[in-house]
Scaffold this motif. Structure first.
Motif, PDB file in Angstrom:
ATOM      1  N   HIS A 104      -6.794 -15.038  16.461  1.00  0.00           N
ATOM      2  CA  HIS A 104      -5.358 -14.834  16.665  1.00  0.00           C
ATOM      3  C   HIS A 104      -4.883 -13.488  16.122  1.00  0.00           C
ATOM      4  CE1 HIS A 104      -5.802 -19.255  16.874  1.00  0.00           C
ATOM      5  NE2 HIS A 104      -4.964 -19.090  17.878  1.00  0.00           N
ATOM      6  N   ALA A 105      -5.819 -12.711  15.565  1.00  0.00           N
ATOM      7  CA  ALA A 105      -5.467 -11.397  15.019  1.00  0.00           C
ATOM      8  C   ALA A 105      -6.677 -10.476  15.080  1.00  0.00           C
ATOM      9  CB  ALA A 105      -4.987 -11.528  13.579  1.00  0.00           C
ATOM     10  N   ASN A 106      -6.393  -9.201  15.197  1.00  0.00           N
ATOM     11  CA  ASN A 106      -7.420  -8.184  15.053  1.00  0.00           C
ATOM     12  C   ASN A 106      -7.216  -7.579  13.667  1.00  0.00           C
ATOM     13  OD1 ASN A 106      -9.347  -6.271  15.367  1.00  0.00           O
ATOM     14  ND2 ASN A 106      -8.392  -5.229  17.101  1.00  0.00           N
ATOM     15  N   VAL A 107      -8.187  -7.770  12.775  1.00  0.00           N
ATOM     16  CA  VAL A 107      -8.068  -7.353  11.383  1.00  0.00           C
ATOM     17  C   VAL A 107      -8.982  -6.153  11.150  1.00  0.00           C
ATOM     18  CG1 VAL A 107      -8.323  -8.075   8.981  1.00  0.00           C
ATOM     19  CG2 VAL A 107      -7.584  -9.729  10.706  1.00  0.00           C
ATOM     20  N   SER A 108      -8.422  -5.101  10.554  1.00  0.00           N
ATOM     21  CA  SER A 108      -9.217  -3.901  10.315  1.00  0.00           C
ATOM     22  C   SER A 108      -8.821  -3.267   8.987  1.00  0.00           C
ATOM     23  CB  SER A 108      -9.037  -2.897  11.458  1.00  0.00           C
ATOM     24  OG  SER A 108      -7.679  -2.560  11.624  1.00  0.00           O
ATOM     25  N   GLU A 151      -3.898  13.802  -4.328  1.00  0.00           N
ATOM     26  CA  GLU A 151      -5.222  14.428  -4.261  1.00  0.00           C
ATOM     27  C   GLU A 151      -5.735  14.854  -5.628  1.00  0.00           C
ATOM     28  OE1 GLU A 151      -5.161  17.517  -1.353  1.00  0.00           O
ATOM     29  OE2 GLU A 151      -4.441  16.179   0.232  1.00  0.00           O
ATOM     30  N   SER A 152      -4.828  15.182  -6.558  1.00  0.00           N
ATOM     31  CA  SER A 152      -5.255  15.648  -7.884  1.00  0.00           C
ATOM     32  C   SER A 152      -5.942  14.538  -8.679  1.00  0.00           C
ATOM     33  CB  SER A 152      -4.056  16.174  -8.673  1.00  0.00           C
ATOM     34  OG  SER A 152      -3.138  15.119  -8.927  1.00  0.00           O
ATOM     35  N   GLN A 153      -5.617  13.287  -8.380  1.00  0.00           N
ATOM     36  CA  GLN A 153      -6.216  12.166  -9.111  1.00  0.00           C
ATOM     37  C   GLN A 153      -7.169  11.346  -8.243  1.00  0.00           C
ATOM     38  OE1 GLN A 153      -3.188   9.791 -10.956  1.00  0.00           O
ATOM     39  NE2 GLN A 153      -2.216  11.535 -11.927  1.00  0.00           N
ATOM     40  N   ASN A 154      -7.555  11.873  -7.082  1.00  0.00           N
ATOM     41  CA  ASN A 154      -8.452  11.172  -6.157  1.00  0.00           C
ATOM     42  C   ASN A 154      -7.905   9.819  -5.739  1.00  0.00           C
ATOM     43  OD1 ASN A 154     -10.404  13.231  -6.149  1.00  0.00           O
ATOM     44  ND2 ASN A 154     -11.262  12.458  -8.058  1.00  0.00           N
ATOM     45  N   LYS A 155      -6.580   9.725  -5.617  1.00  0.00           N
ATOM     46  CA  LYS A 155      -5.969   8.466  -5.189  1.00  0.00           C
ATOM     47  C   LYS A 155      -5.696   8.514  -3.699  1.00  0.00           C
ATOM     48  CE  LYS A 155      -3.709   6.998  -9.422  1.00  0.00           C
ATOM     49  NZ  LYS A 155      -2.430   6.668 -10.046  1.00  0.00           N
ATOM     50  N   ALA A 156      -5.879   7.396  -3.064  1.00  0.00           N
ATOM     51  CA  ALA A 156      -5.582   7.252  -1.651  1.00  0.00           C
ATOM     52  C   ALA A 156      -5.087   5.822  -1.442  1.00  0.00           C
ATOM     53  CB  ALA A 156      -6.819   7.527  -0.809  1.00  0.00           C
ATOM     54  N   LEU A 157      -4.642   5.559  -0.250  1.00  0.00           N
ATOM     55  CA  LEU A 157      -4.270   4.193   0.119  1.00  0.00           C
ATOM     56  C   LEU A 157      -5.320   3.639   1.055  1.00  0.00           C
ATOM     57  CD1 LEU A 157      -0.448   4.492   0.894  1.00  0.00           C
ATOM     58  CD2 LEU A 157      -1.509   3.498  -1.131  1.00  0.00           C
ATOM     59  N   ILE A 158      -5.594   2.378   0.886  1.00  0.00           N
ATOM     60  CA  ILE A 158      -6.427   1.645   1.835  1.00  0.00           C
ATOM     61  C   ILE A 158      -5.614   0.422   2.232  1.00  0.00           C
ATOM     62  CG2 ILE A 158      -7.652   0.277   0.106  1.00  0.00           C
ATOM     63  CD1 ILE A 158     -10.193   0.696   1.778  1.00  0.00           C
ATOM     64  N   GLY A 159      -5.747  -0.006   3.453  1.00  0.00           N
ATOM     65  CA  GLY A 159      -4.924  -1.117   3.898  1.00  0.00           C
ATOM     66  C   GLY A 159      -5.668  -2.088   4.787  1.00  0.00           C
ATOM     67  N   ILE A 160      -5.192  -3.320   4.773  1.00  0.00           N
ATOM     68  CA  ILE A 160      -5.685  -4.341   5.702  1.00  0.00           C
ATOM     69  C   ILE A 160      -4.652  -4.439   6.812  1.00  0.00           C
ATOM     70  CG2 ILE A 160      -6.237  -6.773   6.008  1.00  0.00           C
ATOM     71  CD1 ILE A 160      -7.117  -6.721   3.031  1.00  0.00           C
ATOM     72  N   ARG A 161      -5.049  -3.995   7.993  1.00  0.00           N
ATOM     73  CA  ARG A 161      -4.162  -3.975   9.154  1.00  0.00           C
ATOM     74  C   ARG A 161      -4.409  -5.234   9.968  1.00  0.00           C
ATOM     75  NH1 ARG A 161      -2.276   0.572  13.064  1.00  0.00           N
ATOM     76  NH2 ARG A 161      -1.820  -0.679  14.911  1.00  0.00           N
ATOM     77  N   MET A 162      -3.311  -5.936  10.291  1.00  0.00           N
ATOM     78  CA  MET A 162      -3.409  -7.157  11.094  1.00  0.00           C
ATOM     79  C   MET A 162      -2.541  -7.003  12.337  1.00  0.00           C
ATOM     80  SD  MET A 162      -3.299 -10.041   8.087  1.00  0.00           S
ATOM     81  CE  MET A 162      -3.493 -11.373   9.230  1.00  0.00           C
ATOM     82  N   ASP A 163      -3.193  -6.845  13.485  1.00  0.00           N
ATOM     83  CA  ASP A 163      -2.521  -6.846  14.782  1.00  0.00           C
ATOM     84  C   ASP A 163      -2.621  -8.274  15.315  1.00  0.00           C
ATOM     85  OD1 ASP A 163      -1.915  -3.904  15.518  1.00  0.00           O
ATOM     86  OD2 ASP A 163      -3.959  -3.846  14.724  1.00  0.00           O
TER      87      ASP A 163
END
Length: 194
Positions: A34-38, A47-59
């Motif tokens: 019922h969903a495409n999860v990626s 960038e100075s602290q090597n931080k980024a966002l990662i997310g769970i995408r649910m279509d």
């Protein structure tokens, strides 16, 4: 003869399930029914602290929804178990502001059709770092179905998605303190605003 056919059918189903599981285990996107999860990422956070966002995408399929951390009268929140290399750390889930999802006489809180659940990730600049997300969630329309997605990949394989930052900006910047107590037949709820 009938037992023999059942035996072959069971073997076929087991082999089909294992083949399907092996094909999806290393995918960055999983169709749960019922969903495409990626998994998606957005790297321009700090960038100075090597931080980024990662997310769970649910279509999700049209009119299907999943739930906020407090689902309301029914439902249940997403649960994620991460496994990753030692040079990565992943924060707790940042909950974007939900919408009201009425289902008379119930009221629930969640996300309809589409959501990205953001997490902050710290990485020591190794894009080949292993990452695995074991995701359990409840998805509903007229019925509710528990679904699961297992995604194994590395940071380099995860696609950039600017919408992840939009969902991160929907996270409330302040949580109001709330106190609740039971007084005879009443529940007293108090919250403060600074």
């Amino acid at each position: 003869m009938l037992n023999r056919i059942k035996l072959y059918l069971m073997k076929f189903l087991k082999i089909s399930f294992l083949l399907f599981f092996c094909l999806t285990i290393n995918a960055v996107s999983v169709d749960t029914g019922h969903a495409n999860v990626s998994l998606v990422k957005f790297e321009n956070v700090d960038e100075s602290q090597n931080k980024a966002l990662i997310g769970i995408r649910m279509d999700m399929q049209e009119n299907w929804h999943t739930y906020w951390k407090n689902p309301g009268d029914s439902g249940g929140p997403i649960k994620v178990n991460w496994s990753h290399d030692d040079n990565i750390s992943i924060s707790e889930l940042f909950w974007p502001t939900p919408t009201l999802i009425p289902y008379e006489p119930l009221m629930t809180y969640g996300y309809k059709n589409f959501v990205i659940f953001p997490f902050e990730v710290n990485n020591s600049n190794d894009e080949n770092s292993f990452i695995e997300a074991n995701i359990d969630f409840l998805i509903c329309d007229d019925i509710c179905v528990p679904e699961k997605a297992l995604i194994k990949t590395n940071l380099n394989e995860i696609k950039n998605d600017a919408e992840l930052n939009d969902w991160f900006l929907k996270v409330p910047s302040q949580i109001l303190p709330v106190r609740a107590s039971l007084d005879s037949e009443f529940i007293n709820i108090r919250f403060s605003w600074p």
